[in-house]
Scaffold this active site. Structure first.
Site, PDB file in Angstrom:
ATOM      1  N   HIS A 152       0.880  -1.402  -0.089  1.00 32.41           N
ATOM      2  CA  HIS A 152       0.259  -0.029  -0.135  1.00 32.41           C
ATOM      3  C   HIS A 152       0.651   1.317   0.113  1.00 32.41           C
ATOM      4  O   HIS A 152       1.989   1.620   0.924  1.00 32.41           O
ATOM      5  CB  HIS A 152      -1.226  -0.313   1.666  1.00 32.41           C
ATOM      6  CG  HIS A 152      -1.372   0.921   1.119  1.00 32.41           C
ATOM      7  ND1 HIS A 152      -1.751   2.430   1.530  1.00 32.41           N
ATOM      8  CD2 HIS A 152      -3.288   0.767   1.403  1.00 32.41           C
ATOM      9  CE1 HIS A 152      -2.809   2.778   1.771  1.00 32.41           C
ATOM     10  NE2 HIS A 152      -3.644   1.976   1.064  1.00 32.41           N
ATOM     11  N   LYS A 186     -10.619  -0.493  10.466  1.00 34.97           N
ATOM     12  CA  LYS A 186     -10.606  -1.689   9.618  1.00 34.97           C
ATOM     13  C   LYS A 186     -10.921  -3.110  10.354  1.00 34.97           C
ATOM     14  O   LYS A 186     -11.098  -3.776  10.171  1.00 34.97           O
ATOM     15  CB  LYS A 186      -9.047  -2.155   8.952  1.00 34.97           C
ATOM     16  CG  LYS A 186      -9.100  -0.578   7.652  1.00 34.97           C
ATOM     17  CD  LYS A 186      -7.133  -1.351   6.819  1.00 34.97           C
ATOM     18  CE  LYS A 186      -7.189   0.029   6.475  1.00 34.97           C
ATOM     19  NZ  LYS A 186      -8.317   0.457   4.963  1.00 34.97           N
ATOM     20  N   ASP A 219       2.836  -4.368   8.137  1.00 37.13           N
ATOM     21  CA  ASP A 219       1.777  -3.454   7.498  1.00 37.13           C
ATOM     22  C   ASP A 219       0.718  -3.850   8.332  1.00 37.13           C
ATOM     23  O   ASP A 219       0.343  -4.985   6.815  1.00 37.13           O
ATOM     24  CB  ASP A 219       2.053  -2.925   6.377  1.00 37.13           C
ATOM     25  CG  ASP A 219       0.593  -2.144   6.206  1.00 37.13           C
ATOM     26  OD1 ASP A 219      -0.348  -1.999   6.833  1.00 37.13           O
ATOM     27  OD2 ASP A 219       0.773  -1.548   4.941  1.00 37.13           O
ATOM     28  N   GLN A 254      -4.427  -5.029   7.064  1.00 35.28           N
ATOM     29  CA  GLN A 254      -5.603  -5.659   6.717  1.00 35.28           C
ATOM     30  C   GLN A 254      -4.964  -7.054   6.878  1.00 35.28           C
ATOM     31  O   GLN A 254      -6.071  -8.396   6.987  1.00 35.28           O
ATOM     32  CB  GLN A 254      -5.009  -5.972   4.880  1.00 35.28           C
ATOM     33  CG  GLN A 254      -5.763  -5.083   4.058  1.00 35.28           C
ATOM     34  CD  GLN A 254      -6.805  -4.487   4.330  1.00 35.28           C
ATOM     35  OE1 GLN A 254      -7.135  -5.027   4.466  1.00 35.28           O
ATOM     36  NE2 GLN A 254      -6.907  -3.399   3.841  1.00 35.28           N
TER      37      GLN A 254
HETATM   38  C1  LIG Z   1      -1.983  -2.796   3.488  1.00 32.18           C
HETATM   39  C2  LIG Z   1      -2.683  -1.267   3.833  1.00 32.18           C
HETATM   40  N1  LIG Z   1      -1.388  -0.706   4.615  1.00 32.18           N
HETATM   41  C3  LIG Z   1      -1.554   0.279   5.238  1.00 32.18           C
HETATM   42  C4  LIG Z   1      -3.130   1.195   4.734  1.00 32.18           C
HETATM   43  C5  LIG Z   1      -2.896   2.442   5.070  1.00 32.18           C
HETATM   44  O1  LIG Z   1      -3.842   2.224   6.782  1.00 32.18           O
HETATM   45  P1  LIG Z   1      -5.144   3.523   6.779  1.00 32.18           P
HETATM   46  O2  LIG Z   1      -5.608   4.440   5.927  1.00 32.18           O
HETATM   47  O3  LIG Z   1      -5.764   3.012   8.208  1.00 32.18           O
HETATM   48  O4  LIG Z   1      -3.472   4.150   8.156  1.00 32.18           O
HETATM   49  C6  LIG Z   1      -4.024   0.479   5.127  1.00 32.18           C
HETATM   50  C7  LIG Z   1      -5.422   0.922   4.455  1.00 32.18           C
HETATM   51  O5  LIG Z   1      -6.375   1.033   3.069  1.00 32.18           O
HETATM   52  C8  LIG Z   1      -3.988  -0.592   3.818  1.00 32.18           C
HETATM   53  O6  LIG Z   1      -4.703  -1.509   3.599  1.00 32.18           O
END
Ligand SMILES: Cc1ncc(COP(=O)(O)O)c(C=O)c1O
Ligand SMILES: Cc1ncc(COP(=O)(O)O)c(C=O)c1O
Lengths: 404, 141, 404, 141
Positions: A121, A224, A198, A201
């Site tokens: 991401h 999430k 990370d 998910q």
């Molecule tokens: C794999 C992954 N990493 C990081 C994030 C970022 O999370 P947040 O927007 O809650 O900071 C997300 C959310 O879409 C994600 O799916």
């Protein structure tokens, strides 16, 4: 087995019509829905306890502080960290990752190397790129294959004594791949590299034991996993966090402040400057309790069933291509239909009441890999049902007919 | 050249004849298919409009003092939207284009079906159409 | 005139007993209470709209995005910024200040100077110290006098072509002093320096017009103005924010991401990486509406009355010393009683149901100035009453008797 | 030397005789005033206990194999708390101190009146008292 009908009563938002159609919420990877119990905890906080924490000496403040710190303890137990203060409250995964990448600014040089995967991401790419730019460290990218698996023998080639940090997601939000984090952690530890997982998910779908997996850093977003927006955690091993400098200054995070010399406080305060999202953290605690009551085993079994069923149904649609077919995969299906733009498909599905995400899902390198501008992404949570999948498939087929 | 307001009224009338969203969307898709396509040689990054969720290319030529627009997009609904805009804006003189009101968009209920990002895209398209008119005037002065 | 009885019905938290006594909440500078209307907006969000914003293409996501962006527009109007995108949502004042101090890392050198005041909250000191440490810029501290006024002629001496940034609070949270920000801004602009006004204690008490005051940067915490925890804003002039690099990377804040080259998005997204506190921002909007309905003029008049009345009553207590007696002062009274530790006084007041803050109030330099470890701090909001002050005074007198 | 458990029971009994908070606090204040004060020369930074909201200085001496504690604080309620602790821990041998249970604190409802920070302060004080015992043992070995 889950009693979905009973569970769904906790989520009034699911029981509504959009565009005159029954809402089918299949955008859970973007944000999960929030059960009444969690919302109630927020209401209760504001109507009975609301007060600033830590430095307070009166009853409300003491209650708020205790409630806030109890969530820390709860998460410490839930994720099995060694110490409660290894759980740092942040505004979410993105902030958690940035705390680490900022903190390593002083610890890396141009002789060092950092590894990231192609599947990440943007929140697990951009801060890492910034870190490498600041320090001159080299960034190596683990490529993936066309099933959406990381190519581990390429990772093996990158990993060396020069490697200081590795950034990998537990689960890819674009493809659903569950990454082999144990393998990556063990290999990295052999050369002394630290690994940030990370978990945006990950934590919503299966049990995670920080100590058992020997995890160095892990990040979670509450929104999430049935929790509220605006909070999450950074987990880090005590000895690692102790070595890391804070890059955010403010109230609460200090020991003493003077213009001659300011000294920082101990964990977890060092990384929690300013008034935190108190109501959010308390509601996060309610969310953890809620999910724990349902049971992650049950959740995983149900979601797996939905994934298998939906995949099978989708595959019968002509011209439909699924991106991400890793053996170890969960709750996310990205796809396109030949000759149709994901944007058109998403718009029509919305008209049919089906909420899906379209676009690059903040994972442009994945899209670049497949040479596509984006996909339609379906993602499940434990409150979804096979009936919803049936309705979605029907809507999808009609949309395809309209668009072709 | 028909008067721009007359065309707009025509479009509003057409859309108001649909009593369900599916028909409206099917009509948009139909319009999308009828879009006067841009010559492939003009489908270049320079002609890409920023702010749209799908790619939109827009090109203009002058013919007898009037601007002729051609366009393309990779999404058919977007093409439908551009087709509507081109029906209004193409084959008009620069002054009319620059001064044209665009409240017909609200009247056909298009914005209801657009996310804020896509509404931005729509605004970008209109801005771009008007920019071409401005540029063409500067050139001819 | 305010109808306090009606207003108080919106705050059920005020209508409770603590330690068997009627609660008197005089800790408003730490966090203000949250009216039902604001809490309801959170409930409504989670029960009807909850969805991730910006990249979404379905109904819920569109509604959530619209609601979120509407709050930006509302704040833009409320504070009269030139453009909506000059309003950046953050997790609060502390984060807002850190975005600026991180952003200036590339823009300062050891030849530059930065000014801060002696009266600042740690959140407006520590990030500035960190910035100066990173860049080698010199930090000058505007001293204060024993009434709690900044000594402007010392500021005049510091300000020069070398000065690049000035950090001053609108209102001191420890002393209640309203600082002469117009003077400071004008003087700073004469030499080309930019000014950050820490508005954590400002925005809740009086009207602020960003353009009229020619403010460069301003920071607000929602939880101090009837809003929820975990959100706030950073205001910055467009041309200044455009020149500032983002130090936090993630989803939403980018234009394009690839491993070759990542480009950042435009304002406000550049400074809003990751999923924001969506529910919090929407509730912040409800809070602004609530305060606007009551009217800041009314609020200020009422709070002034409370301040005068309480000050007068306190002054009649033997041995009681008030810290901070600036002419231009609001809603905050810090004091000590001779021979009694603030901690003992606070503890007993709490037993009497009176919630006050004790300690250094995250302003240790102020405490150092007065050579005291801390104070008892009373702070008012518009829902407080003279009757509450009478009860507090009674409790205070009994506490003093017990402790002497 | 009275048995530590006996002293603890005594304190619990004393506190349970109060039926309102004001009496309990007044007793704490009284205890605070009776605290065996530390010699000013030991009121140094080295003897400051971390984690308390008010300053707490603690000093120990050995007398006939037993540890004698003296202390001071700038807050009277804190002095009251230390006075209670010292009553239990002072004039005991290091082994007893090291092994002492401290559940009497819960029983007198002290924690109810302590913020988490002050509860931390209390824990810090107990830790410190036990540390002195450990140190004194190491020295005498
Ligand atoms: C794999 C992954 N990493 C990081 C994030 C970022 O999370 P947040 O927007 O809650 O900071 C997300 C959310 O879409 C994600 O799916
Ligand atoms: C003057 C001042 N600045 C900054 C802050 C920090 O605000 P927050 O904790 O909401 O980030 C406060 C809050 O106590 C304050 O009073």
């Amino acid at each position: 087995m889950l009693d979905i009908n009973t569970i769904r009563k906790d989520f009034p938002i699911l029981d509504q019509k959009v565009n005159g159609q029954k809402l089918i919420y299949f955008d859970n990877a973007a944000t999960s829905q929030t059960p009444n119990q969690v919302v109630d905890s927020i209401v209760d906080y504001y109507k009975r306890t609301n007060s600033n924490i830590h430095r307070g000496n009166h009853k409300l403040s003491i209650q708020a502080t205790t409630a806030y710190e109890d969530v820390r303890k709860k998460l410490h137990k839930y994720f099995n960290s060694r110490l409660p203060q290894e759980i740092i409250f942040t505004s979410g995964t993105t902030q958690s990752i940035n705390i680490i990448t900022l903190g390593y600014t002083d610890l890396l040089t141009s002789k060092d190397e950092v590894i990231v995967s192609e599947m990440e991401h943007h929140s697990n790419i951009v801060p890492v790129q910034m870190l490498c730019e600041r320090t001159g460290a080299k960034l190596n990218v683990i490529p993936m294959d066309n099933q959406g698996n990381l190519i581990l023998k390429e990772f093996d080639k990158f990993i060396s004594e020069k490697t200081k940090l590795v950034f990998v997601s537990h689960v890819s939000n674009a493809l659903g791949t569950v990454n082999p984090i144990s393998y990556i952690i063990n290999k990295s530890h052999e050369v002394g590299a630290k690994v940030l997982i990370d978990g945006a998910q990950g934590a919503s779908h299966f049990e995670i034991d920080f100590q058992k997996l020997d995890i160095d850093y892990y990040t979670v977003s509450a929104h999430k996993m049935c929790g509220p927006t605006g909070t999450g955690i950074l987990y880090g091993k005590e000895e690692l966090l102790n070595k890391l400098s804070p890059w955010h200054g403010g109230g609460e995070m200090i020991d003493e402040v003077s213009f001659e010399k300011t000294t920082y406080g101990e964990l977890p305060h060092k990384f929690e400057p300013g008034t935190p999202n108190i109501a959010g953290v308390i509601a996060f605690g309610a969310a953890i309790e809620y999910m724990d009551n349902i049971g992650l085993d049950n959740i995983q079994a149900h979601e797996d069933e939905l994934l298998k069923y939906c995949t099978q149904e989708l595959k019968e649609i002509e011209g439909l291509k699924i991106y991400g077919e890793a053996k170890n995969k969960i709750a996310v299906i990205s796809f396109n239909v030949e000759g149709i733009h994901h944007y058109d498909l998403g718009s029509l599905l919305d008209q049919f009441g089906v909420a899906v995400r379209i676009g690059h899902h903040c994972a442009q390198p994945v899209m670049n890999y497949f040479k596509i501008p984006g996909t339609v992404r379906i993602s499940f949570s434990f409150y979804n049902t096979k009936e919803e999948i049936d309705l979605m498939i029907k809507a999808l087929k009609r949309a395809i007919t309209m668009l072709q | 050249m028909t008067d721009m307001l007359a065309i707009q009224d025509e479009i509003v009338a057409e859309f108001s004849s649909f009593d369900n969203w599916a028909d409206r969307y099917e009509y948009m898709i139909e319009l999308g298919k009828s879009l006067p396509l841009i010559d492939p040689k003009y489908k270049v990054d320079n002609n890409l409009i920023k702010g749209c969720q799908s790619n939109v290319w827009l090109h203009s030529e002058t013919n007898d003092g009037k601007l002729i627009f051609t366009a393309d997009s990779d999404a058919i609904l977007t093409k439908g939207i551009i087709a509507i805009l081109i029906r209004v804006f193409s084959n008009q003189d620069p002054d009319s284009i620059m001064e044209a009101k665009t409240d017909f968009i609200d009247k056909i209920g298009l914005k209801n079906h657009l996310s804020p990002i896509r509404a931005n895209g729509l605004l970008s398209m209109i801005k771009e159409l008007k920019m071409y008119a401005v540029k063409s005037k500067t050139r001819s002065n």
